[in-house]
Design an enzyme around this catalytic site. Structure first.
Site, PDB file in Angstrom:
ATOM      1  N   ILE A 173      33.953  30.307  51.107  1.00  0.00           N
ATOM      2  CA  ILE A 173      33.384  30.377  49.759  1.00  0.00           C
ATOM      3  C   ILE A 173      31.980  29.798  49.801  1.00  0.00           C
ATOM      4  O   ILE A 173      31.744  28.769  50.443  1.00  0.00           O
ATOM      5  CB  ILE A 173      34.269  29.598  48.762  1.00  0.00           C
ATOM      6  N   ALA A 183      39.334  29.478  45.904  1.00  0.00           N
ATOM      7  CA  ALA A 183      40.252  29.495  47.054  1.00  0.00           C
ATOM      8  C   ALA A 183      41.679  29.877  46.660  1.00  0.00           C
ATOM      9  O   ALA A 183      42.271  30.766  47.293  1.00  0.00           O
ATOM     10  CB  ALA A 183      40.215  28.156  47.781  1.00  0.00           C
ATOM     11  N   LEU A 452      41.899  31.801  66.286  1.00  0.00           N
ATOM     12  CA  LEU A 452      40.440  31.832  66.417  1.00  0.00           C
ATOM     13  C   LEU A 452      39.794  30.915  65.387  1.00  0.00           C
ATOM     14  O   LEU A 452      40.311  30.711  64.313  1.00  0.00           O
ATOM     15  CB  LEU A 452      39.935  33.264  66.224  1.00  0.00           C
TER      16      LEU A 452
END
Length: 452
Positions: A173, A183, A452
């Site tokens: 964000i 969120a 990741l």
């Protein structure tokens, strides 16, 4: 901080609110944020802090897809949802800019991930990827991208129980809009879109503690270019040590030492795939890949050059005995006149048959055979990463990493990575750490996922 510490902190926060008749104005900004996050996660199908798990499995049963709402969740008037088509130049560019300018920074705002377009093509487009799972929020008037969240398909296995799932990543964000409570709505919207595809579980990770981690691992760092790391403030000069001593400490051999280690090719996939699957079965939390997913994650393609590096060792009979991989994700260095980028390699997945002759993974002889082999392999990987101009090599305390981290001079980092399951209740899984957060070479980790 462990789960119990965070549960106690939240309990104190709730008591403070009760004493003040629920008046949140008396809380600090950080306390208000923690409470808002707690309130949101309390409404979601996730394990609670200190919850006693008597039976592992889904928290909520699957619903009918037709019962999932068709319409996106409402946003504030000035924003609009946008499905990001990362196969086109502009949408990919917008995601690239948003994350590079607003995604994770260190506490001192000295370093920031420097995502490349090639990295996004690799991370966001595995086999089975869906465009509607790349979710953006744009400013209605200007069209500017100010928030993003993604999901990619995966198959999870928790203590032998397999489930269709997604991996949630890259929740970002814009810094100036973090008070807008975007969120929770992003998480609810990506959940809706995934549920529409009859998938009811997710894996995600975060540096912060939410209700409630299934596993916690620690970041570790192995300097490859100590001088540069010192120059940019990534590492400090220890007391009673000289720069010359530190350079000598982290010097690696000129070339790899494992006989037969070479880049993996498509011809190696069958052998490496079988080795990898057998090795992964020792862990309690894993992602299972089919062969096309294995090719994607470990060979990449023409859209993903200079991102993933995979190597194998083949014996004289043509059998793949070892497999190891790492990926590149550099840092942008902020506020430094000498250096603009820090090259970083991340240990990804690996496998070795060194202990396959032993039923018990913890048999002392099996442990020593695997420790010796992994130490050789990862030492060579550090050499290969150095030759690719990487300045530091990172690894978590997951998998069997605790066997080699100390010997190969990986130092414990400040950060921890917490792993979470959405809509699945399970007992905690060891993350390779002792109670006092040191490397646990004796028990190692049962966490076999690398995110990741």
């Amino acid at each position: 901080m462990g789960d119990s510490g965070d549960a106690q902190k939240m309990q104190r926060l709730l008591e403070m609110l009760a004493l003040n008749s629920g008046d949140m104005s008396k809380l600090t900004q950080q306390q208000r944020k923690a409470f808002e996050e707690y309130k949101f996660w309390k409404t979601q199908p996730v394990a609670r802090f200190d919850e006693k798990v008597e039976e592992e499995g889904p928290i909520n049963p699957p619903r009918r897809v037709e019962d999932v709402r068709d319409e996106p969740y409402p946003l504030l008037e000035e924003f609009e949802w946008r499905t990001m088509d990362i196969t086109t130049g502009q949408d990919l560019e917008d995601v690239f800019v948003l994350l590079n300018e607003n995604y994770i920074e260190d506490k001192d705002s000295t370093f920031r991930f420097n995502y490349t377009r090639e990295f996004f093509n690799w991370a966001l487009k595995p086999p089975g990827w869906r465009k509607e799972w790349h979710v953006g929020v744009r400013v209605r008037q200007s069209g500017r991208l100010v928030a993003f969240i993604s999901a990619v398909p995966t198959t999870l296995e928790v203590r032998g129980r397999e489930m269709k799932s997604v991996e949630i990543n890259f929740l970002c964000i814009h810094k100036k809009l973090r008070s807008k409570r975007l969120a929770p709505i992003l998480i609810k919207e990506i959940t809706r879109r995934v549920n529409k595809c009859d998938i009811w579980h997710a894996l995600y990770s975060a540096g912060i503690v939410l209700p409630s981690p299934i596993s916690t691992c620690r970041y570790t760092h192995r300097p490859l270019n100590w001088s540069k790391l010192f120059d940019v403030g990534f590492t400090a000069l220890p007391a009673n040590a000289t720069k010359t001593q530190m350079l000598a400490k982290y010097t690696l051999p000129k070339k790899p030492l494992v006989e037969g280690l070479r880049p993996m090719t498509d011809a190696d996939v069958d052998g490496a795939f079988d080795l990898f699957n057998r090795y992964q079965k020792r862990f309690e939390l894993i992602q299972t890949f089919d062969k096309s997913e294995f090719r994607h994650w470990f060979l990449g393609n023409e859209e993903t050059p200079s991102v993933i590096y995979s190597y194998v060792v083949q014996n004289s009979e043509g059998k793949i005995t070892d497999f190891v991989s790492f990926y590149s994700l550099p840092f942008t260095i902020l506020k430094n006149p000498l250096h603009k980028e820090l090259g970083i390699g991340y240990l990804f997945y690996y496998a070795s048959d060194a202990d396959f002759d032993y039923e018990d993974r913890y048999d002392p002889t099996a442990t020593e055979l695997l420790r010796k082999r992994l130490t050789q392999l990862i030492n060579d990987v550090c050499i290969l990463a150095r030759d690719l101009k990487m300045d530091v090599f990172n690894a978590l305390t997951s998998q069997d990493n605790a066997l080699f981290l100390e010997d190969l001079k990986f130092g414990p980092g400040d950060g921890f990575l917490n792993f979470y399951l959405f809509n699945y209740r399970a007992n905690p899984i060891r993350g390779g750490l002792t109670e006092d957060k040191k490397f646990d070479a004796k028990n190692r980790s049962n966490q076999g996922v690398v995110m990741l």
